[in-house]
Scaffold this active site. Structure first.
Site, PDB file in Angstrom:
ATOM      1  N   HIS A  67       0.872  -1.181   0.000  1.00  5.82           N
ATOM      2  CA  HIS A  67       0.000   0.000   0.000  1.00  5.82           C
ATOM      3  C   HIS A  67       0.913   1.236   0.000  1.00  5.82           C
ATOM      4  O   HIS A  67       1.981   1.209   0.626  1.00  5.82           O
ATOM      5  CB  HIS A  67      -0.842   0.083   1.294  1.00  5.82           C
ATOM      6  CG  HIS A  67      -2.092  -0.759   1.306  1.00  5.82           C
ATOM      7  ND1 HIS A  67      -2.471  -1.473   2.413  1.00  5.82           N
ATOM      8  CD2 HIS A  67      -3.060  -0.971   0.367  1.00  5.82           C
ATOM      9  CE1 HIS A  67      -3.626  -2.102   2.147  1.00  5.82           C
ATOM     10  NE2 HIS A  67      -3.987  -1.810   0.919  1.00  5.82           N
TER      11      HIS A  67
ATOM     12  N   CYS B 129      -2.041   3.045   9.088  1.00  6.14           N
ATOM     13  CA  CYS B 129      -3.062   2.067   8.662  1.00  6.14           C
ATOM     14  C   CYS B 129      -4.217   1.980   9.655  1.00  6.14           C
ATOM     15  O   CYS B 129      -5.335   1.640   9.268  1.00  6.14           O
ATOM     16  CB  CYS B 129      -2.467   0.665   8.570  1.00  6.14           C
ATOM     17  SG  CYS B 129      -1.064   0.502   7.490  1.00  6.14           S
TER      18      CYS B 129
END
Ligand code: ARG
Length: 298
Positions: free
Chosen positions: A181, A277
């Protein structure tokens, strides 16, 4: 600090049902997790609580989405949507294990809309995959999204983000499966510095970053810091919160006038996630939206 208003509005999810129960990235090892399950679960609760407390101390106001049994990764709220100017573009996940998060995430955003925190909710066109702010990192200084594509998000989602938000989207291919990511490899700070791990990107991607970020603003980290998810940081005003980093990276960040607060998140690193996150900013505003209400772009 303006005391009448929080410095940041953040969405989180308690780790009641967090665990490593499947493998969708190279960090995850369900067997190792299971061997130590009770201790690791207890650690994750402590680590999450410390992050939550530290965010509040840094001036954030935190909203919570209810945890759901069987959805261990729901705790990574960065992946639930891209949010800018009161608009939320809900995620569609690459892997079936996380697709089941989409319905509870939508319900949570409908509630946020009901309470006035979100103005509008948008969905991706059929077939497109985009994993929220995890792959669309807002850079307040440059008034743009840094978008990562490849492992989890489709390059074609870029045009949708541009159109939905009327914002510039700099899309970079992610080249190392460990940094799957964008938020695992790149973090813009309040005053324009960017912490990043160059080898997570292709040569073309590194060139784009160098074009957009002046040398004095680049904080390049090496693999040891990258593997501690030092680039997965939350920056609130002058505070940079992260799971951990080397003394050299800490010094590089502090030399720019920030305070580094390490709040260890080892149990979440076992799932491939760190501080960023575990959070989702709900209050990000584009320069255009701020100008419209008479705020300075700074
Ligand atoms: N286990 C999760 C996954 O692989 C971790 C997600 C971390 N979130 C993030 N924004 N990088 O999807």
């Amino acid at each position: 600090m303006n005391r009448s208003r929080p410095e940041a509005r953040i969405l989180m999810c308690r780790p009641e049902h967090f665990g490593v129960t499947y493998i969708i990235n190279p960090w995850m090892d369900p067997q190792r997790w299971t061997r130590d399950e009770n201790a690791l679960a207890a650690t994750s609760h402590r680590e999450w609580a410390a992050l939550h407390r530290t965010l509040i101390e840094a001036g954030a106001q935190v909203d919570l989405i209810p945890p759901v049994p069987g959805l261990p990764d729901l705790v990574f709220t960065a992946n639930s949507a891209v949010v800018l100017d009161g608009k939320a573009l809900l995620s569609r996940f690459r892997h079936p294990q996380r697709r089941a998060e989409e319905a509870p995430v939508e319900a949570a955003f409908r509630r946020l809309q009901g309470s006035g925190l979100i103005d509008s909710i948008r969905k991706l066109p059929d077939g497109l995959v985009l994993e929220g702010a995890g792959d669309c990192v807002w850079d307040q200084t440059r008034n743009l999204f840094w978008m990562g594509y490849g492992p989890r998000s489709d390059a074609a989602a870029r045009a949708v983000v541009e159109q939905e938000f009327g914002a510039t989207v700099v899309a970079l291919e992610l080249a190392d499966p460990r940094f799957y990511h964008m938020d695992t490899a790149l973090c813009p700070l309040t005053r324009g510095e960017v912490i990043y791990y160059p080898d997570a990107f292709t040569e073309a991607g590194r060139a784009t970053i160098r074009e957009r970020v002046a040398p004095a603003h680049r904080i390049e980290i090496g693999i040891d810091d990258a593997r501690r998810l030092a680039a997965n940081a939350v920056c609130i005003g002058d505070t940079v919160l992260l799971s951990g980093c080397s003394l050299a990276v800490k010094a590089a960040i502090e030399a720019r006038g920030y305070r580094v607060t390490a709040t260890p998140l080892g149990s979440f690193l076992r799932s491939g996630g760190g501080a960023f996150c575990l959070t989702l900013r709900l209050d990000r505003r584009s320069a255009e939206a701020r100008a419209a209400v008479g705020e300075s772009a700074a």
